[in-house]
Scaffold this motif. Structure first.
Motif, PDB file in Angstrom:
ATOM      1  N   MET A   1      14.780   7.291   8.024  1.00  0.00           N
ATOM      2  CA  MET A   1      13.353   7.043   7.971  1.00  0.00           C
ATOM      3  C   MET A   1      12.743   7.784   6.784  1.00  0.00           C
ATOM      4  N   ALA A   2      11.876   7.088   6.072  1.00  0.00           N
ATOM      5  CA  ALA A   2      11.105   7.701   4.999  1.00  0.00           C
ATOM      6  C   ALA A   2       9.776   8.159   5.590  1.00  0.00           C
ATOM      7  N   ILE A   3       9.315   9.313   5.136  1.00  0.00           N
ATOM      8  CA  ILE A   3       8.033   9.828   5.611  1.00  0.00           C
ATOM      9  C   ILE A   3       7.074   9.908   4.431  1.00  0.00           C
ATOM     10  N   PHE A   4       5.922   9.289   4.593  1.00  0.00           N
ATOM     11  CA  PHE A   4       4.870   9.321   3.586  1.00  0.00           C
ATOM     12  C   PHE A   4       3.661  10.004   4.201  1.00  0.00           C
ATOM     13  N   SER A   5       3.183  11.042   3.522  1.00  0.00           N
ATOM     14  CA  SER A   5       2.032  11.799   4.003  1.00  0.00           C
ATOM     15  C   SER A   5       0.776  11.327   3.299  1.00  0.00           C
ATOM     16  N   GLY A   6      -0.345  11.476   3.974  1.00  0.00           N
ATOM     17  CA  GLY A   6      -1.600  11.067   3.377  1.00  0.00           C
ATOM     18  C   GLY A   6      -2.786  11.648   4.104  1.00  0.00           C
ATOM     19  N   VAL A   7      -3.956  11.253   3.627  1.00  0.00           N
ATOM     20  CA  VAL A   7      -5.224  11.740   4.158  1.00  0.00           C
ATOM     21  C   VAL A   7      -6.022  10.546   4.677  1.00  0.00           C
ATOM     22  N   VAL A   8      -6.565  10.689   5.877  1.00  0.00           N
ATOM     23  CA  VAL A   8      -7.395   9.650   6.484  1.00  0.00           C
ATOM     24  C   VAL A   8      -8.752   9.627   5.773  1.00  0.00           C
ATOM     25  N   VAL A   9      -9.186   8.431   5.404  1.00  0.00           N
ATOM     26  CA  VAL A   9     -10.488   8.272   4.738  1.00  0.00           C
ATOM     27  C   VAL A   9     -11.241   7.102   5.373  1.00  0.00           C
ATOM     28  N   SER A  10     -12.543   7.093   5.199  1.00  0.00           N
ATOM     29  CA  SER A  10     -13.346   5.962   5.665  1.00  0.00           C
ATOM     30  C   SER A  10     -13.109   4.776   4.747  1.00  0.00           C
TER      31      SER A  10
ATOM     32  N   ASP B   1      -0.083  10.663  -0.541  1.00  0.00           N
ATOM     33  CA  ASP B   1       0.175  11.701  -1.538  1.00  0.00           C
ATOM     34  C   ASP B   1       1.038  11.196  -2.683  1.00  0.00           C
ATOM     35  N   LYS B   2       1.805  10.135  -2.431  1.00  0.00           N
ATOM     36  CA  LYS B   2       2.631   9.534  -3.480  1.00  0.00           C
ATOM     37  C   LYS B   2       2.637   8.024  -3.279  1.00  0.00           C
ATOM     38  N   PRO B   3       2.887   7.272  -4.344  1.00  0.00           N
ATOM     39  CA  PRO B   3       2.841   5.807  -4.236  1.00  0.00           C
ATOM     40  C   PRO B   3       3.930   5.256  -3.314  1.00  0.00           C
ATOM     41  N   LEU B   4       3.580   4.190  -2.613  1.00  0.00           N
ATOM     42  CA  LEU B   4       4.514   3.502  -1.715  1.00  0.00           C
ATOM     43  C   LEU B   4       4.480   2.013  -2.023  1.00  0.00           C
ATOM     44  N   LYS B   5       5.602   1.511  -2.483  1.00  0.00           N
ATOM     45  CA  LYS B   5       5.766   0.068  -2.683  1.00  0.00           C
ATOM     46  C   LYS B   5       6.666  -0.413  -1.555  1.00  0.00           C
TER      47      LYS B   5
ATOM     48  N   GLY C   1      -2.003  -6.970  -4.454  1.00  0.00           N
ATOM     49  CA  GLY C   1      -2.828  -6.133  -5.303  1.00  0.00           C
ATOM     50  C   GLY C   1      -3.280  -4.830  -4.673  1.00  0.00           C
ATOM     51  N   THR C   2      -2.907  -4.559  -3.410  1.00  0.00           N
ATOM     52  CA  THR C   2      -3.276  -3.281  -2.807  1.00  0.00           C
ATOM     53  C   THR C   2      -2.636  -2.161  -3.614  1.00  0.00           C
ATOM     54  N   PRO C   3      -3.416  -1.149  -4.018  1.00  0.00           N
ATOM     55  CA  PRO C   3      -2.827  -0.023  -4.757  1.00  0.00           C
ATOM     56  C   PRO C   3      -1.707   0.636  -3.950  1.00  0.00           C
ATOM     57  N   PHE C   4      -0.686   1.119  -4.647  1.00  0.00           N
ATOM     58  CA  PHE C   4       0.471   1.715  -3.990  1.00  0.00           C
ATOM     59  C   PHE C   4       0.156   3.021  -3.270  1.00  0.00           C
ATOM     60  N   THR C   5      -0.965   3.646  -3.572  1.00  0.00           N
ATOM     61  CA  THR C   5      -1.301   4.915  -2.930  1.00  0.00           C
ATOM     62  C   THR C   5      -2.221   4.743  -1.726  1.00  0.00           C
ATOM     63  N   ILE C   6      -2.478   3.496  -1.354  1.00  0.00           N
ATOM     64  CA  ILE C   6      -3.376   3.231  -0.233  1.00  0.00           C
ATOM     65  C   ILE C   6      -2.661   2.365   0.802  1.00  0.00           C
ATOM     66  N   VAL C   7      -2.780   2.755   2.072  1.00  0.00           N
ATOM     67  CA  VAL C   7      -2.300   1.902   3.161  1.00  0.00           C
ATOM     68  C   VAL C   7      -3.412   1.785   4.188  1.00  0.00           C
ATOM     69  N   GLU C   8      -3.457   0.647   4.817  1.00  0.00           N
ATOM     70  CA  GLU C   8      -4.334   0.453   5.963  1.00  0.00           C
ATOM     71  C   GLU C   8      -3.407   0.304   7.160  1.00  0.00           C
ATOM     72  N   ILE C   9      -3.763   0.962   8.236  1.00  0.00           N
ATOM     73  CA  ILE C   9      -2.910   1.009   9.415  1.00  0.00           C
ATOM     74  C   ILE C   9      -3.562   0.239  10.556  1.00  0.00           C
ATOM     75  N   LEU C  10      -2.804  -0.690  11.121  1.00  0.00           N
ATOM     76  CA  LEU C  10      -3.239  -1.454  12.290  1.00  0.00           C
ATOM     77  C   LEU C  10      -2.500  -0.932  13.516  1.00  0.00           C
ATOM     78  N   ALA C  11      -3.157  -0.975  14.652  1.00  0.00           N
ATOM     79  CA  ALA C  11      -2.535  -0.559  15.916  1.00  0.00           C
ATOM     80  C   ALA C  11      -3.241  -1.274  17.054  1.00  0.00           C
ATOM     81  N   ASP C  12      -2.769  -1.011  18.262  1.00  0.00           N
ATOM     82  CA  ASP C  12      -3.358  -1.654  19.440  1.00  0.00           C
ATOM     83  C   ASP C  12      -4.598  -0.927  19.948  1.00  0.00           C
ATOM     84  N   CYS C  13      -5.057   0.086  19.200  1.00  0.00           N
ATOM     85  CA  CYS C  13      -6.242   0.848  19.580  1.00  0.00           C
ATOM     86  C   CYS C  13      -6.905   1.386  18.315  1.00  0.00           C
TER      87      CYS C  13
END
Length: 162
Positions: A1-10, A44-48, A81-93
């Motif tokens: 498993m790869a682990i990518f760390s980041g900061v939650v933003v609005s 914290d680092k790009p994710l493709k 076109g989503t920047p590699f340093t940004i992810v949006e996370i979907l979940a059931d809540c």
């Protein structure tokens, strides 16, 4: 498993509209009733991500990949076109509530190694120049997408998820 760390933003609540319109399709793909919105994370680092392993929806315009935050299964949501340093996370809540997170909270996202694609030189260059050096100004500033010169540079470099 790869682990990518980041900061939650609005976010700008754009995903809420797109996800809401595709709820039936996303429920079929994910096997879950997903919350109609996303949690935004600046990494914290790009994710493709490998597009070939994504679940594609909205007529091929949007993608999701399976991931984990702690013991919770989530889905990384991106579009072309989503920047590699940004992810949006979907979940059931609503994840911020369920995990007790606030803007500025640090999180780790676990992703299967096979889903992570190597960054080529253009990916690295654009991530460094556009997002690495200007992250505070470009992402944390609400008007960043309207900056035409930034968009021209991104398009010229071929920046973003494909």
């Amino acid at each position: 498993m790869a682990i990518f760390s980041g900061v939650v933003v609005s976010g700008r609540e754009m995903a809420q509209r797109h996800v809401s319109l595709a709820m039936d399709e996303l429920s079929t793909i994910s096997g879950q009733d997903l919350f109609p919105g996303s949690m935004n994370v600046v990494l914290d680092k790009p994710l493709k991500l490998e597009s070939r392993y994504s679940a594609i929806f909205d007529h091929g315009k949007r993608f999701i990949w399976r991931a984990r935050i702690g013991c919770r299964q989530v889905w990384i949501y991106r579009w072309k076109g989503t920047p590699f340093t940004i992810v949006e996370i979907l979940a059931d809540c609503r994840l911020k509530d369920a995990l007790g997170l606030l803007d500025g909270s640090c999180i780790d996202i676990e992703i299967d190694d096979a889903l992570v694609a190597p960054l080529d030189w253009r990916d690295r260059l654009s991530s460094f120049l556009i997002w690495g050096m200007g992250r505070k100004y470009l992402y944390y500033s609400k008007p960043y997408p309207s900056r035409r010169y930034v968009m021209r540079i991104r398009n010229g470099l071929g920046d973003g998820q494909r």
